[in-house]
Design an enzyme around this catalytic site. Structure first.
Site, mmCIF file in Angstrom:
data_model
loop_
_atom_site.group_PDB
_atom_site.id
_atom_site.type_symbol
_atom_site.label_atom_id
_atom_site.label_comp_id
_atom_site.label_asym_id
_atom_site.label_seq_id
_atom_site.Cartn_x
_atom_site.Cartn_y
_atom_site.Cartn_z
ATOM 1 N N HIS A 84 26.199 87.689 28.235
ATOM 2 C CA HIS A 84 26.150 87.252 29.471
ATOM 3 C C HIS A 84 26.844 88.124 30.534
ATOM 4 O O HIS A 84 26.700 88.343 31.580
ATOM 5 C CB HIS A 84 27.142 86.143 29.525
ATOM 6 C CG HIS A 84 26.673 84.665 28.794
ATOM 7 N ND1 HIS A 84 26.541 84.353 27.500
ATOM 8 C CD2 HIS A 84 26.259 83.621 29.456
ATOM 9 C CE1 HIS A 84 25.975 83.321 27.370
ATOM 10 N NE2 HIS A 84 25.694 82.744 28.719
ATOM 11 N N HIS A 128 34.220 86.036 23.265
ATOM 12 C CA HIS A 128 34.387 87.422 23.197
ATOM 13 C C HIS A 128 35.531 87.913 23.194
ATOM 14 O O HIS A 128 36.445 87.716 23.595
ATOM 15 C CB HIS A 128 33.356 88.228 24.229
ATOM 16 C CG HIS A 128 32.078 87.860 24.295
ATOM 17 N ND1 HIS A 128 31.170 88.479 23.126
ATOM 18 C CD2 HIS A 128 30.918 87.104 24.785
ATOM 19 C CE1 HIS A 128 29.945 88.087 23.266
ATOM 20 N NE2 HIS A 128 30.078 87.171 24.222
#
Length: 158
Positions: A84, A128
């Protein structure tokens, strides 16, 4: 084509890197604090088995909203690097570089805010680590700058 190529190469690179990487996502580490075996062997399991482990660990934790549980269950691949982030950063770097040259400050600001929102959400949702995001931004910079240079007339030989 000059704008799509860096995005496509970035997504392909992410997929290749993730195939050879087993860095657990932050939510996997957090959920597995009660089950060290799950953390050590998580990425050796197939997707369905990973989802079962996550469901089991989430069943004992009512603090996670259902929408976030579904998000976690849908993304059980390794954390490093962030797909992303590289997507948002590549588009933002190219767009802002080209738009600022034309004095489009407002549109550039909107694009930067969108990309920042995507990047911050990856951290806030437990998908993340900061290093995953940083490396993805650096990859985006590396991939996008040749296109920007070319689109601004840098490879014409003049």
């Amino acid at each position: 084509m000059a704008l799509l190529l860096p995005v496509i190469i970035g997504q392909l690179a992410i997929n290749v890197i993730k195939q050879h990487n087993q860095e657990p996502r932050p939510y996997v580490v957090w959920l597995s604090q009660t089950d060290r075996q799950a953390d050590q062997h998580f990425y050796q399991l197939d997707v369905a088995q990973r989802q079962q482990l996550i469901k089991r660990d989430l069943a004992s934790n009512g603090a996670i909203p259902a929408w976030q549980q579904q998000h976690w269950l849908a993304q059980t691949d390794p954390a490093f690097p962030s797909g992303h982030t590289i997507f948002a950063a590549t588009w933002a770097l190219m767009a802002v570089s080209l738009l600022l040259a034309r004095g489009k400050w407002l549109l550039s600001t909107v694009i930067v805010l969108w990309a920042a929102g995507v990047i911050i959400s990856r951290l806030a949702l437990g998908m993340h680590w900061p290093g995953d995001v940083f490396v993805s931004i650096m990859l985006a910079l590396y991939l996008s700058m040749p296109s920007v240079y070319w689109l601004r007339g840098g490879f014409t030989g003049d």
